[in-house]
Design an enzyme around this catalytic site. Structure first.
Site, mmCIF file in Angstrom:
data_model
loop_
_atom_site.group_PDB
_atom_site.id
_atom_site.type_symbol
_atom_site.label_atom_id
_atom_site.label_comp_id
_atom_site.label_asym_id
_atom_site.label_seq_id
_atom_site.Cartn_x
_atom_site.Cartn_y
_atom_site.Cartn_z
ATOM 1 N N HIS A 94 0.831 -1.209 0.000
ATOM 2 C CA HIS A 94 0.000 0.000 0.000
ATOM 3 C C HIS A 94 0.866 1.260 0.000
ATOM 4 C CE1 HIS A 94 -3.318 2.724 1.136
ATOM 5 N NE2 HIS A 94 -2.412 3.289 1.930
ATOM 6 N N GLU A 95 1.853 1.301 0.873
ATOM 7 C CA GLU A 95 2.726 2.474 0.932
ATOM 8 C C GLU A 95 3.536 2.622 -0.351
ATOM 9 O OE1 GLU A 95 2.264 4.643 3.061
ATOM 10 O OE2 GLU A 95 1.019 3.424 4.413
ATOM 11 N N HIS A 98 1.722 4.464 -2.974
ATOM 12 C CA HIS A 98 1.849 5.925 -2.925
ATOM 13 C C HIS A 98 3.086 6.389 -3.706
ATOM 14 C CE1 HIS A 98 -1.473 6.566 -0.316
ATOM 15 N NE2 HIS A 98 -0.938 5.941 0.729
ATOM 16 N N HIS A 102 3.206 8.908 -6.917
ATOM 17 C CA HIS A 102 4.091 10.060 -7.012
ATOM 18 C C HIS A 102 4.810 10.080 -8.357
ATOM 19 C CE1 HIS A 102 7.767 12.412 -5.322
ATOM 20 N NE2 HIS A 102 6.925 13.215 -5.933
#
Length: 228
Positions: A94-95, A98, A102
């Site tokens: 999940h991280e 991100h 980006h």
């Protein structure tokens, strides 16, 4: 009416948070068959997406995992970074989602990042400004309505941020689950567990946004009733 709604939201928020903790405990007991830790998962997902300039580091705390676009760092809590289980894999992916947002200039993430300075300022001063406005209004000073309105404006920024956060978090989970399945990191059983864990995390963001919106409208009602 406001207090009734607020109590409900607080209770739902508590239930969502408790549910997430239970899911974390439950799915932390299910190891991945390939033996990969959260760090391994994050690094592989980065490499599979052609991202080589993002670092995966360990951080203090529990459920403090995050991606920092300013220094391109994925920070994973100790339990996620070092452990081999479904929950660690889901959070790490999940991280990493991100980080992919980006790199691909995902619009909601760009907007959220641009709002961070304003939200930081608003969070620090909004309660004091609103309190000052209410006290001045209570003492019959008209300037209090202007100050209260300023505070409401700052709180609106916080509320907007919480709602922009929703698509950012949901999209990161969608990217994570798709990659976990595609790469074979999770099996049928473990993939369902990873999906359930990320859904539980998403509910906490939804409740937070609704709570912020409810409080915003409460302040607006106070302003409408006292501006005259």
């Amino acid at each position: 009416m406001y207090y009734f709604i607020l109590v409900i939201i607080v209770m739902v928020g508590w239930l969502a948070s408790s549910n997430l903790k239970k899911k974390a405990e439950r799915y932390s007991q299910i190891p991945l068959e390939n033996g990969m830790t959260g760090k391994n998962v994050a690094e592989k997902m980065l490499y599979d997406n052609g991202i080589y300039d993002v670092r995966v580091v360990i951080s203090d705390g529990i459920l403090t995992d995050n991606y920092n676009p300013s220094d391109k760092t994925i920070s994973l809590s100790k339990a996620i970074y070092k452990e081999n289980n479904v929950f660690a894999a889901a959070v790490a992916a999940h991280e990493t989602g991100h980080a992919i947002q980006h790199v691909t200039a995902y619009a909601p993430l760009s907007i959220r990042s641009a709002l961070v300075p304003a939200v930081s300022f608003s969070s620090k001063y909004v309660q004091w400004i609103i309190l000052a406005g209410l006290l001045l209004i209570g003492n019959g000073l008209k300037i209090g309505t202007s100050i209260l309105l300023t505070g409401i404006g700052l709180f609106a920024v916080i509320t907007l941020f919480s709602f922009i956060t929703l698509p950012v978090e949901i999209n990161a989970s969608v990217r994570a689950l798709a990659w976990l399945n595609r790469s074979g990191i999770t099996t049928l059983r473990s993939h369902r567990a990873a999906e359930d864990a990320l859904k539980a995390a998403a509910y906490t963001y939804v409740v937070s946004a609704l709570s912020s919106l409810t409080t915003f409208f409460y302040y607006v009602m106070i302003y409408m009733n006292r501006r005259d």
